[in-house]
Design a protein around this motif. Structure first.
Motif, mmCIF file in Angstrom:
data_model
loop_
_atom_site.group_PDB
_atom_site.id
_atom_site.type_symbol
_atom_site.label_atom_id
_atom_site.label_comp_id
_atom_site.label_asym_id
_atom_site.label_seq_id
_atom_site.Cartn_x
_atom_site.Cartn_y
_atom_site.Cartn_z
ATOM 1 N N ILE A 26 -34.350 -33.745 28.917
ATOM 2 C CA ILE A 26 -33.679 -32.626 28.239
ATOM 3 C C ILE A 26 -34.243 -32.440 26.832
ATOM 4 C CG2 ILE A 26 -31.466 -31.858 27.295
ATOM 5 C CD1 ILE A 26 -30.191 -33.226 29.802
ATOM 6 N N ILE A 27 -34.417 -33.533 26.109
ATOM 7 C CA ILE A 27 -34.968 -33.446 24.757
ATOM 8 C C ILE A 27 -36.390 -32.904 24.797
ATOM 9 C CG2 ILE A 27 -35.741 -34.804 22.770
ATOM 10 C CD1 ILE A 27 -33.264 -36.572 23.175
ATOM 11 N N ASN A 28 -37.178 -33.392 25.754
ATOM 12 C CA ASN A 28 -38.559 -32.934 25.876
ATOM 13 C C ASN A 28 -38.618 -31.431 26.157
ATOM 14 O OD1 ASN A 28 -41.306 -33.381 25.759
ATOM 15 N ND2 ASN A 28 -41.472 -34.000 27.886
ATOM 16 N N LEU A 29 -37.788 -30.960 27.075
ATOM 17 C CA LEU A 29 -37.747 -29.519 27.367
ATOM 18 C C LEU A 29 -37.325 -28.717 26.133
ATOM 19 C CD1 LEU A 29 -36.302 -28.935 30.941
ATOM 20 C CD2 LEU A 29 -38.500 -28.220 30.025
ATOM 21 N N PHE A 30 -36.284 -29.195 25.468
ATOM 22 C CA PHE A 30 -35.816 -28.507 24.264
ATOM 23 C C PHE A 30 -36.930 -28.412 23.221
ATOM 24 C CE2 PHE A 30 -34.087 -28.888 19.945
ATOM 25 C CZ PHE A 30 -33.433 -27.671 19.856
ATOM 26 N N LEU A 31 -37.617 -29.518 22.999
ATOM 27 C CA LEU A 31 -38.690 -29.528 22.001
ATOM 28 C C LEU A 31 -39.856 -28.635 22.413
ATOM 29 C CD1 LEU A 31 -38.699 -33.272 20.955
ATOM 30 C CD2 LEU A 31 -37.872 -31.318 19.637
ATOM 31 N N LEU A 32 -40.173 -28.617 23.702
ATOM 32 C CA LEU A 32 -41.244 -27.738 24.163
ATOM 33 C C LEU A 32 -40.885 -26.272 23.929
ATOM 34 C CD1 LEU A 32 -42.366 -29.517 27.448
ATOM 35 C CD2 LEU A 32 -43.749 -29.151 25.408
ATOM 36 N N PHE A 33 -39.639 -25.905 24.236
ATOM 37 C CA PHE A 33 -39.213 -24.522 23.992
ATOM 38 C C PHE A 33 -39.189 -24.204 22.497
ATOM 39 C CE2 PHE A 33 -37.547 -24.463 28.380
ATOM 40 C CZ PHE A 33 -38.058 -23.235 28.776
ATOM 41 N N LEU A 34 -38.755 -25.160 21.693
ATOM 42 C CA LEU A 34 -38.752 -24.964 20.250
ATOM 43 C C LEU A 34 -40.178 -24.803 19.715
ATOM 44 C CD1 LEU A 34 -37.027 -24.878 17.664
ATOM 45 C CD2 LEU A 34 -37.339 -27.356 17.498
ATOM 46 N N GLU A 35 -41.083 -25.668 20.166
ATOM 47 C CA GLU A 35 -42.485 -25.547 19.754
ATOM 48 C C GLU A 35 -43.059 -24.201 20.170
ATOM 49 O OE1 GLU A 35 -44.350 -28.900 21.618
ATOM 50 O OE2 GLU A 35 -44.025 -30.202 19.900
ATOM 51 N N MET A 36 -42.754 -23.784 21.400
ATOM 52 C CA MET A 36 -43.280 -22.509 21.879
ATOM 53 C C MET A 36 -42.731 -21.353 21.039
ATOM 54 S SD MET A 36 -43.451 -20.941 25.711
ATOM 55 C CE MET A 36 -41.787 -20.369 25.827
ATOM 56 N N PHE A 37 -41.467 -21.412 20.694
ATOM 57 C CA PHE A 37 -40.869 -20.372 19.851
ATOM 58 C C PHE A 37 -41.581 -20.294 18.501
ATOM 59 C CE2 PHE A 37 -37.683 -19.240 16.590
ATOM 60 C CZ PHE A 37 -37.448 -17.930 16.974
ATOM 61 N N VAL A 38 -41.832 -21.447 17.885
ATOM 62 C CA VAL A 38 -42.516 -21.474 16.593
ATOM 63 C C VAL A 38 -43.939 -20.931 16.734
ATOM 64 C CG1 VAL A 38 -43.426 -23.013 14.811
ATOM 65 C CG2 VAL A 38 -41.087 -23.324 15.651
ATOM 66 N N MET A 39 -44.633 -21.316 17.798
ATOM 67 C CA MET A 39 -46.014 -20.845 17.990
ATOM 68 C C MET A 39 -46.052 -19.341 18.233
ATOM 69 S SD MET A 39 -47.563 -23.472 17.360
ATOM 70 C CE MET A 39 -46.792 -25.033 17.056
ATOM 71 N N ILE A 40 -45.068 -18.828 18.932
ATOM 72 C CA ILE A 40 -44.994 -17.377 19.156
ATOM 73 C C ILE A 40 -44.769 -16.657 17.830
ATOM 74 C CG2 ILE A 40 -43.566 -15.542 20.173
ATOM 75 C CD1 ILE A 40 -43.284 -17.382 22.653
ATOM 76 N N LEU A 41 -43.899 -17.215 16.985
ATOM 77 C CA LEU A 41 -43.684 -16.610 15.665
ATOM 78 C C LEU A 41 -44.961 -16.625 14.834
ATOM 79 C CD1 LEU A 41 -40.187 -17.927 14.516
ATOM 80 C CD2 LEU A 41 -40.815 -15.597 15.153
ATOM 81 N N ILE A 42 -45.661 -17.759 14.828
ATOM 82 C CA ILE A 42 -46.914 -17.838 14.070
ATOM 83 C C ILE A 42 -47.928 -16.855 14.637
ATOM 84 C CG2 ILE A 42 -48.866 -19.319 13.474
ATOM 85 C CD1 ILE A 42 -46.877 -21.673 13.429
ATOM 86 N N PHE A 43 -48.011 -16.788 15.978
ATOM 87 C CA PHE A 43 -48.919 -15.825 16.605
ATOM 88 C C PHE A 43 -48.583 -14.404 16.162
ATOM 89 C CE2 PHE A 43 -49.379 -12.624 19.904
ATOM 90 C CZ PHE A 43 -50.756 -12.593 20.031
ATOM 91 N N TYR A 44 -47.309 -14.051 16.254
ATOM 92 C CA TYR A 44 -46.878 -12.692 15.952
ATOM 93 C C TYR A 44 -47.225 -12.287 14.517
ATOM 94 C CZ TYR A 44 -43.814 -8.739 15.031
ATOM 95 O OH TYR A 44 -43.320 -7.511 14.643
ATOM 96 N N TYR A 45 -46.846 -13.127 13.560
ATOM 97 C CA TYR A 45 -47.079 -12.764 12.168
ATOM 98 C C TYR A 45 -48.554 -12.856 11.780
ATOM 99 C CZ TYR A 45 -42.133 -12.249 11.528
ATOM 100 O OH TYR A 45 -40.842 -11.806 11.633
ATOM 101 N N SER A 46 -49.284 -13.794 12.351
ATOM 102 C CA SER A 46 -50.718 -13.845 12.046
ATOM 103 C C SER A 46 -51.452 -12.673 12.711
ATOM 104 C CB SER A 46 -51.324 -15.187 12.463
ATOM 105 O OG SER A 46 -51.214 -15.394 13.850
ATOM 106 N N TRP A 47 -50.962 -12.218 13.858
ATOM 107 C CA TRP A 47 -51.538 -11.033 14.498
ATOM 108 C C TRP A 47 -51.308 -9.798 13.633
ATOM 109 C CZ3 TRP A 47 -54.917 -9.970 18.165
ATOM 110 C CH2 TRP A 47 -54.991 -8.672 18.663
ATOM 111 N N LYS A 48 -50.082 -9.647 13.135
ATOM 112 C CA LYS A 48 -49.783 -8.515 12.250
ATOM 113 C C LYS A 48 -50.677 -8.552 11.016
ATOM 114 C CE LYS A 48 -45.725 -7.108 11.273
ATOM 115 N NZ LYS A 48 -44.330 -6.897 10.892
ATOM 116 N N TYR A 49 -50.870 -9.732 10.451
ATOM 117 C CA TYR A 49 -51.717 -9.877 9.269
ATOM 118 C C TYR A 49 -53.172 -9.530 9.596
ATOM 119 C CZ TYR A 49 -53.798 -11.934 5.102
ATOM 120 O OH TYR A 49 -54.500 -12.126 3.948
#
Length: 174
Positions: free
Chosen positions: A94-117
């Motif tokens: 459960i912790i591993n899944l939670f962390l993977l989803f959290l990491e993916m969320f952060v990476m999507i945010l970084i992708f999104y804002y770096s793409w806009k930039y």
């Protein structure tokens, strides 16, 4: 289902290895530029114009961002899951899944804002001076979202693998 995922992941590994090769070439070019500059300065009292700026603005991003996904998948980056190895298997899962989803969320945010930039840089035609000339910077800006997109894809494969594991689906209790 697992066979299809493995086949897709093998194809993705080719892309990750391509990023590693690109990063390796960038590191080699950085070394060559530096050696050339030192040689020119010490032997001919001259310098390669714009050497530092070209390395900083082109080669360093090329050495880092295309290789992010393979660095993550090889286990070189620290993960918090190292600290939960002593917990029961269900809790680890459960912790591993939670962390993977959290990491993916952060990476999507970084992708999104770096793409806009990067898009803003492309639209405004961002350049930098090196050796008396102006060089375009906007193509390099797309390396950041590319690297984080590859990392997000890696995380999607990891999440799928975790779902396929399901350690407590067989009725085991730990």
């Amino acid at each position: 289902m697992e066979g299809k995922i493995d086949t897709l992941y093998k194809g993705f590994n080719i892309i990750k290895n391509g990023g590693l090769v690109l990063a390796g070439i960038a590191v080699f070019l950085m070394m060559a530029f530096i050696v050339l500059d030192v040689l020119l300065r010490n032997v001919f009292s001259a310098s390669f114009p714009g050497n530092y700026e070209i390395i900083q603005r082109y080669l360093m991003p090329l050495a880092v961002f295309p290789a992010i996904a393979i660095t993550y998948s090889s286990g070189l980056m620290p993960k918090i899951t190292m600290f939960v190895e002593k917990l029961p298997e269900k809790v680890q899962y459960i912790i591993n899944l939670f962390l993977l989803f959290l990491e993916m969320f952060v990476m999507i945010l970084i992708f999104y804002y770096s793409w806009k930039y990067a898009i803003q840089g492309l639209q405004s035609g961002v350049t930098f001076p090196a050796g008396g000339k102006m060089y375009p910077l906007y193509p390099v800006l797309f390396l950041v979202p590319l690297g984080f997109a590859l990392l997000t894809i890696e995380l999607v494969f990891n999440i799928i693998r975790e779902f396929l594991k399901r350690p407590f689906a067989s009725g085991t209790t730990t």
